[in-house]
Design an enzyme around this catalytic site. Structure first.
Site, PDB file in Angstrom:
ATOM      1  N   SER A 276       0.930  -1.187  -0.044  1.00  0.00           N
ATOM      2  CA  SER A 276      -0.010   0.147   0.162  1.00  0.00           C
ATOM      3  C   SER A 276       1.016   1.174   0.113  1.00  0.00           C
ATOM      4  O   SER A 276       0.264   2.530  -0.097  1.00  0.00           O
ATOM      5  CB  SER A 276      -0.953  -0.122   1.190  1.00  0.00           C
ATOM      6  OG  SER A 276      -0.336  -0.439   2.371  1.00  0.00           O
TER       7      SER A 276
ATOM      8  N   GLU B 201      -6.307  -0.112  -6.803  1.00  0.00           N
ATOM      9  CA  GLU B 201      -5.167   0.814  -7.796  1.00  0.00           C
ATOM     10  C   GLU B 201      -4.219   0.169  -8.277  1.00  0.00           C
ATOM     11  O   GLU B 201      -3.500  -0.824  -7.571  1.00  0.00           O
ATOM     12  CB  GLU B 201      -4.229   1.623  -6.365  1.00  0.00           C
ATOM     13  CG  GLU B 201      -5.456   2.712  -6.110  1.00  0.00           C
ATOM     14  CD  GLU B 201      -4.585   3.473  -5.039  1.00  0.00           C
ATOM     15  OE1 GLU B 201      -4.695   4.702  -4.879  1.00  0.00           O
ATOM     16  OE2 GLU B 201      -3.682   2.917  -4.177  1.00  0.00           O
TER      17      GLU B 201
ATOM     18  N   HIS C 142      -2.991  -2.855  -5.667  1.00  0.00           N
ATOM     19  CA  HIS C 142      -3.393  -2.717  -4.346  1.00  0.00           C
ATOM     20  C   HIS C 142      -4.847  -2.678  -4.102  1.00  0.00           C
ATOM     21  O   HIS C 142      -5.742  -1.645  -4.356  1.00  0.00           O
ATOM     22  CB  HIS C 142      -2.810  -0.889  -4.174  1.00  0.00           C
ATOM     23  CG  HIS C 142      -3.234  -0.554  -2.786  1.00  0.00           C
ATOM     24  ND1 HIS C 142      -3.376   0.572  -2.475  1.00  0.00           N
ATOM     25  CD2 HIS C 142      -3.224  -1.205  -1.616  1.00  0.00           C
ATOM     26  CE1 HIS C 142      -3.786   0.860  -1.343  1.00  0.00           C
ATOM     27  NE2 HIS C 142      -3.477  -0.299  -0.736  1.00  0.00           N
TER      28      HIS C 142
ATOM     29  N   ASN D 134      -3.597   6.439  -0.326  1.00  0.00           N
ATOM     30  CA  ASN D 134      -2.909   6.705   0.987  1.00  0.00           C
ATOM     31  C   ASN D 134      -2.308   8.028   0.975  1.00  0.00           C
ATOM     32  O   ASN D 134      -2.168   8.492   2.198  1.00  0.00           O
ATOM     33  CB  ASN D 134      -2.214   5.421   1.379  1.00  0.00           C
ATOM     34  CG  ASN D 134      -2.929   4.443   1.923  1.00  0.00           C
ATOM     35  OD1 ASN D 134      -3.935   4.567   2.461  1.00  0.00           O
ATOM     36  ND2 ASN D 134      -2.563   3.054   1.650  1.00  0.00           N
TER      37      ASN D 134
END
Ligand code: 3H9
Length: 680
Positions: free
Chosen positions: A408, A441, A429, A479
């Site tokens: 991540s 992702e 991801h 993130n």
């Protein structure tokens, strides 16, 4: 030909085929051509009945959604949907809808204005307008209760989920189901004497006005809880309730007024933006791809098990391995329990459960991994561990197989560099829980080949994920965006806000959870590790110390330790903790941070601007390809309210100049973390 109605004669029937690929969406032109063809047929004695169907796979996927923003912007004149559809019901000759595929939104409304409906068993029928912030606007709120009854109409219009053809038959929306040749079945129906029968004249299934009102009140209540702040579900319910109270023409007028309210409101603009953003995301220009037939997953923790389930759910056989036999056993048990819970809710049959389990094979030591087209790594988030694993995978996997990492945050290039196939390495991801969350992702490393990315995006879509292509940076799109937003929330607490005040400012605006409650859910230990990694990776504007470190040092990791930002009981219900307030005051005075009173608007503005500005930086750096990709990530991965369209759409709605002015002011007041990004 497209955007047209194709006529042909089949004995004494006139077959009208709506042809507007890919889903035969309704446009003004199509509806006007249809009305003209019906009026012409009325004059021809040789025509006994009219059959209406769709070209290709769909019947009609609804009104052409692309027209709505143009109508709102005044670039297209409004369309008289109701009267165009009424022209179908008014036909003096019977019209039978041959529903060959999806009949959604305006498509179902058109079918309901026909005098009979025959559907292919594979068709889906529904009024999904609410998912676009709209309500049915071509008489659907008035005709559906007449066919299906008030209660089912309330359910379909308030929540927008489609029915199978079988369910539609049972509900009385469809008159006949067909497995074979649909048009031949309709011709047989005409031969058996199908006459004109107008839906607007049916009333037997309508509840009395008082009954409809009290049922509607229950639905209003449910919608306010399940979809707080959304206006379309409420408008749809009120229109259905009005069916029992008002004569048909007045019901239509009421529907039209409510439809326009929704159409010109900000929620439909945001949800329509999300509809197209989802479809525009993850598209690669004409890249070759190699469809994945067999997959493998390394790491059988919660993430790896969830990823294996995703493959099995899509019918792709998958091998699952782990260094620990106990982990593997536990993973399989958890997967079985998960499927069985879904079966108990009626969403899978026991046969489906067994079929999916049969597609997941747990194996020791990468056994059979050489047969996989794609291997996904899902082990602990540590670079050296992942690099060691990729060395092994590179040796074991067949040449040309793709190796994807579910990291991540870590650098894809550093992982790809240990292999002899960096062109076949990329990020995949998934968000936790992987079998539930719709976002994926796909992360592009420096050497990732277009074919690798195209294959992963195709695989993601087969797994029913919304796929976004991200560049390689710390945290990728999601993130990386979330970090300054959380940092802002923590900073506000250090500067005098209470924990509940920050979370409430965010949830009352429509987020599913506040940033501090999310911290407790994910784990403050996890966020601590991520911040250390961000500092190590040199991610700009990452705070070196924050008050959250104090909670971490005290072992207050969140829900799992029953204390974090909040206190939790055994059922994990949160309550405020006065101890946190005391600790914050102590921290602020020790760090020399000035505390003051904050209002909801200030809190919200800072958190949202932090999000928007980081989105701008991702665009500046080319990590995100387009603003709408960022919106998709935040909506599907981080609980951003879809009806606000995602942070970048929201910024556009505020006016980018206004956003920049506020960022400039904060930059002057508080420093470099607010330096405005210049993405347009
Ligand atoms: C409405 O009807 C209001 C009325 O009450 C008002 C009065 C009439 N318009 O999803 P896919 C495009 S509101 C324009 O990938 P699938 C889509 O953008 C409407 N375009 O395919 C994509 O384009 P591209 C109510 C549309 O097979 C392509 O078609 N209806 C529309 O997975 C393929 O789409 C809905 O809300 C449209 N209506 O699923 C239904 N629909 O290739 C919305 C699709 O350029 N549509 N496109 O990216 C769907 O749910 C799915 O598209 C459907 C097909 C199930 C039909």
């Amino acid at each position: 030909m497209s955007n047209t109605v194709v006529s042909s004669h089949l004995g004494d029937c006139l077959l009208l085929t709506l042809d507007n690929p890919p889903v035969n969406a309704l446009t003004r032109e199509i509806l006007e051509q249809l009305a003209a063809a019906i009026s012409e047929a009325a004059k021809q004695d040789a025509i006994q009945a009219i059959i209406l169907t769709g070209a290709g796979k769909a019947f009609v996927g609804g009104a052409d959604i692309r027209a709505f923003p143009k109508i709102v912007a005044g670039e297209l004149p409004p369309i008289e949907w109701q009267s165009l559809v009424n022209a179908v019901e008014d036909s003096p000759k019977p019209i039978i809808a041959a529903i060959n595929g999806a009949a959604l939104g305006g498509g179902l409304e058109l079918a309901m204005a026909c005098h009979w409906r025959v559907a292919a068993r594979t068709a889906a029928l529904g009024q999904p307008e609410v998912k676009l912030g709209l309500i049915p606007g071509a008489g659907g709120t008035q005709r559906l209760p007449r066919l299906a009854g008030t209660e089912l109409a309330l359910k379909m219009i308030a929540f927008g989920d489609p029915l199978t053809a079988e369910e539609a038959l049972h509900a009385g929306i469809v008159d006949q189901l067909v497995d074979g040749d649909l048009v031949q079945a309709v011709i047989a129906m005409v031969a058996s004497g199908a006459a004109v029968r107008r839906t607007r004249e049916l009333t037997s299934k309508l509840l009395s006005p008082a009954e409809a009102e009290s049922l509607a009140a229950l639905f209003l209540d449910q919608c306010r809880k399940r979809m707080p702040s959304q206006t379309a579900p409420l408008a749809g319910i009120e229109c259905v309730a009005a069916t029992s109270r008002l004569p048909f023409p007045e019901g239509l007028a009421y529907e039209n007024r409510r439809f326009e309210e929704c159409l010109y409101g900000s929620q439909s603009q945001a949800l329509i933006h999300i509809f197209f953003a989802e479809r525009a995301a993850g598209k690669l220009e004409a890249s070759r791809l190699s469809p994945v037939q067999r997959a493998a997953v390394a790491g059988a923790g919660m993430m790896g098990s969830g990823i294996a389930m995703c493959f099995a759910n899509a019918g792709i056989p998958v091998l699952l391995t782990d260094t620990s036999a106990t982990h593997l056993e536990r993973a399989l048990e958890t997967i079985r329990k998960n499927y069985e819970a879904t079966a108990r809710k009626g969403r899978l049959t026991q046969a489906d459960v067994e079929a999916r389990l049969a597609l997941i094979q747990t194996v020791p030591d990468f056994e059979g991994f050489e047969t996989a087209d794609l291997v996904v790594e899902a082990v602990y988030e540590e670079l050296s561990l992942k690099q060691r694993l990729f060395l092994d995978l590179d040796r074991i996997a067949r040449p040309g197989a793709i190796l994807a990492t579910n990291t991540s945050t870590l650098n894809i290039d550093a992982i790809a560099a240990v292999t002899r196939r960096p062109e076949s390495v990329a990020g995949m991801h998934f968000f936790s829980p992987a079998n539930v969350m719709r976002l994926l992702e796909v992360v592009k490393g420096r050497a990732s080949a277009p074919e690798t990315l195209a294959t992963l995006l195709d695989t993601g879509r087969r797994l029913k994920k919304v796929c976004v292509l991200s560049g390689n940076c710390f945290g990728f799109i999601g993130n990386r965006m979330y970090a300054p937003y959380r940092a802002q929330a923590v900073s506000l607490i250090e500067r005098g806000c209470s924990v509940q005040q920050v979370d409430a400012a965010i949830t009352s605006w429509g987020f599913a959870m506040g940033p501090l409650a999310v911290g407790d859910l994910v784990g403050l230990d996890v966020y601590w590790l991520i911040r250390q990694a961000a500092l190590q990776a040199g991610l700009p504007h990452t705070p070196v110390t924050t008050f959250e470190d104090e909670l971490y040092k005290l072992g207050r990791y969140g829900q799992k330790t029953r204390s974090g930002w909040y206190l939790y009981d055994d059922a994990r219900r949160p309550s405020p903790d006065p101890e946190v307030e005391r600790l914050v005051r102590e921290y602020a005075s020790w760090q020399g941070i000035e505390q003051r009173q904050w209002n909801e608007r200030e809190i919200r503005e800072r958190c949202l601007l932090a999000l928007i500005n980081e989105g701008g930086r991702l665009l500046e750096e080319g990590i995100a390809e387009k603003p709408s990709d960022i919106d998709i990530v935040l909506v599907h991965g981080f609980g951003f309210p879809a009806w606000r369209g995602g942070p970048m759409h929201y910024a556009e709605s505020l006016g980018l100049d206004n956003v920049r002015r506020r960022l400039d002011a904060l930059y002057d007041e508080e420093g470099p973390q607010w330096k405005p990004a210049l993405w347009r």
